[in-house]
Design a protein around this motif. Sequence first.
Motif, PDB file in Angstrom:
ATOM      1  N   LYS A  53       0.834  -1.209   0.000  1.00  0.00           N
ATOM      2  CA  LYS A  53       0.000   0.000   0.000  1.00  0.00           C
ATOM      3  C   LYS A  53       0.864   1.253   0.000  1.00  0.00           C
ATOM      4  O   LYS A  53       0.540   2.242  -0.664  1.00  0.00           O
ATOM      5  CB  LYS A  53      -0.922   0.013   1.209  1.00  0.00           C
ATOM      6  CG  LYS A  53      -2.056  -0.977   1.101  1.00  0.00           C
ATOM      7  CD  LYS A  53      -2.982  -0.874   2.282  1.00  0.00           C
ATOM      8  CE  LYS A  53      -4.110  -1.887   2.154  1.00  0.00           C
ATOM      9  NZ  LYS A  53      -5.062  -1.793   3.252  1.00  0.00           N
ATOM     10  N   GLU A  54       1.965   1.217   0.742  1.00  0.00           N
ATOM     11  CA  GLU A  54       2.857   2.377   0.780  1.00  0.00           C
ATOM     12  C   GLU A  54       3.555   2.575  -0.564  1.00  0.00           C
ATOM     13  O   GLU A  54       3.767   3.705  -0.999  1.00  0.00           O
ATOM     14  CB  GLU A  54       3.875   2.225   1.904  1.00  0.00           C
ATOM     15  CG  GLU A  54       3.249   2.332   3.280  1.00  0.00           C
ATOM     16  CD  GLU A  54       4.178   1.941   4.401  1.00  0.00           C
ATOM     17  OE1 GLU A  54       3.901   2.342   5.545  1.00  0.00           O
ATOM     18  OE2 GLU A  54       5.166   1.217   4.157  1.00  0.00           O
TER      19      GLU A  54
ATOM     20  N   ALA B  91       1.603   6.845  -6.707  1.00  0.00           N
ATOM     21  CA  ALA B  91       0.572   7.861  -6.911  1.00  0.00           C
ATOM     22  C   ALA B  91       1.127   9.258  -6.642  1.00  0.00           C
ATOM     23  O   ALA B  91       0.826  10.206  -7.376  1.00  0.00           O
ATOM     24  CB  ALA B  91      -0.621   7.585  -6.002  1.00  0.00           C
ATOM     25  N   THR B  92       1.943   9.388  -5.621  1.00  0.00           N
ATOM     26  CA  THR B  92       2.542  10.680  -5.294  1.00  0.00           C
ATOM     27  C   THR B  92       3.501  11.116  -6.393  1.00  0.00           C
ATOM     28  O   THR B  92       3.503  12.276  -6.807  1.00  0.00           O
ATOM     29  CB  THR B  92       3.287  10.607  -3.940  1.00  0.00           C
ATOM     30  OG1 THR B  92       2.374  10.171  -2.932  1.00  0.00           O
ATOM     31  CG2 THR B  92       3.864  11.952  -3.549  1.00  0.00           C
ATOM     32  N   ALA B  93       4.316  10.186  -6.884  1.00  0.00           N
ATOM     33  CA  ALA B  93       5.279  10.510  -7.945  1.00  0.00           C
ATOM     34  C   ALA B  93       4.575  10.906  -9.239  1.00  0.00           C
ATOM     35  O   ALA B  93       5.107  11.699 -10.017  1.00  0.00           O
ATOM     36  CB  ALA B  93       6.204   9.317  -8.190  1.00  0.00           C
ATOM     37  N   CYS B  94       3.385  10.371  -9.471  1.00  0.00           N
ATOM     38  CA  CYS B  94       2.637  10.686 -10.691  1.00  0.00           C
ATOM     39  C   CYS B  94       1.802  11.956 -10.546  1.00  0.00           C
ATOM     40  O   CYS B  94       1.264  12.463 -11.532  1.00  0.00           O
ATOM     41  CB  CYS B  94       1.747   9.510 -11.075  1.00  0.00           C
ATOM     42  SG  CYS B  94       2.676   8.069 -11.611  1.00  0.00           S
TER      43      CYS B  94
ATOM     44  N   LEU C 268      10.448  13.241  -2.624  1.00  0.00           N
ATOM     45  CA  LEU C 268       9.521  12.119  -2.500  1.00  0.00           C
ATOM     46  C   LEU C 268       9.708  11.388  -1.176  1.00  0.00           C
ATOM     47  O   LEU C 268       8.734  11.011  -0.518  1.00  0.00           O
ATOM     48  CB  LEU C 268       9.698  11.140  -3.665  1.00  0.00           C
ATOM     49  CG  LEU C 268       9.037  11.548  -4.976  1.00  0.00           C
ATOM     50  CD1 LEU C 268       9.528  10.654  -6.106  1.00  0.00           C
ATOM     51  CD2 LEU C 268       7.528  11.475  -4.865  1.00  0.00           C
ATOM     52  N   ALA C 269      10.962  11.170  -0.771  1.00  0.00           N
ATOM     53  CA  ALA C 269      11.236  10.481   0.495  1.00  0.00           C
ATOM     54  C   ALA C 269      10.677  11.282   1.669  1.00  0.00           C
ATOM     55  O   ALA C 269      10.025  10.720   2.560  1.00  0.00           O
ATOM     56  CB  ALA C 269      12.742  10.259   0.665  1.00  0.00           C
TER      57      ALA C 269
ATOM     58  N   VAL D 220       7.576  10.208   4.277  1.00  0.00           N
ATOM     59  CA  VAL D 220       7.719  10.194   5.741  1.00  0.00           C
ATOM     60  C   VAL D 220       6.533  10.918   6.370  1.00  0.00           C
ATOM     61  O   VAL D 220       5.982  10.475   7.383  1.00  0.00           O
ATOM     62  CB  VAL D 220       9.062  10.833   6.171  1.00  0.00           C
ATOM     63  CG1 VAL D 220       9.094  11.099   7.660  1.00  0.00           C
ATOM     64  CG2 VAL D 220      10.215   9.926   5.771  1.00  0.00           C
ATOM     65  N   LYS D 221       6.102  12.009   5.742  1.00  0.00           N
ATOM     66  CA  LYS D 221       4.954  12.759   6.263  1.00  0.00           C
ATOM     67  C   LYS D 221       3.651  11.981   6.105  1.00  0.00           C
ATOM     68  O   LYS D 221       2.761  12.079   6.944  1.00  0.00           O
ATOM     69  CB  LYS D 221       4.832  14.096   5.539  1.00  0.00           C
ATOM     70  CG  LYS D 221       5.939  15.063   5.854  1.00  0.00           C
ATOM     71  CD  LYS D 221       5.803  16.324   5.037  1.00  0.00           C
ATOM     72  CE  LYS D 221       7.016  17.216   5.222  1.00  0.00           C
ATOM     73  NZ  LYS D 221       6.988  18.363   4.312  1.00  0.00           N
ATOM     74  N   LEU D 222       3.527  11.205   5.019  1.00  0.00           N
ATOM     75  CA  LEU D 222       2.284  10.502   4.725  1.00  0.00           C
ATOM     76  C   LEU D 222       2.174   9.133   5.398  1.00  0.00           C
ATOM     77  O   LEU D 222       1.090   8.559   5.443  1.00  0.00           O
ATOM     78  CB  LEU D 222       2.132  10.315   3.212  1.00  0.00           C
ATOM     79  CG  LEU D 222       1.993  11.591   2.377  1.00  0.00           C
ATOM     80  CD1 LEU D 222       2.006  11.253   0.893  1.00  0.00           C
ATOM     81  CD2 LEU D 222       0.719  12.327   2.756  1.00  0.00           C
TER      82      LEU D 222
END
Length: 76
Positions: A16-17, A23-26, A41-42, A46-48
């Motif tokens: 899931k992560e 999804a975040t990278a896109c 992104l890293a 960490v925040k998410l």
Amino acid sequence: LSEEPRPGAERKLTGKEEALLVATACAKPPAGRKRWTLTLLADTMVKLTDHDSLSGETVRRRLAENDLKPWRRDMW
């Protein structure tokens, strides 16, 4: 011929992560940025998630497995 399983650490990101990372990278990068970087992104992951830290190399490997290069303009 067969090999014994090799020792090593477990994967840091769950399925899931990893999906969240893709999804975040896109998605569009944060305001003031033209594109995502591995460090950005890293830090966002960490925040998410519940991780205390995440290296850019971990992010790079997971993106490479999915053939994603968000720092390149011609990725899309």
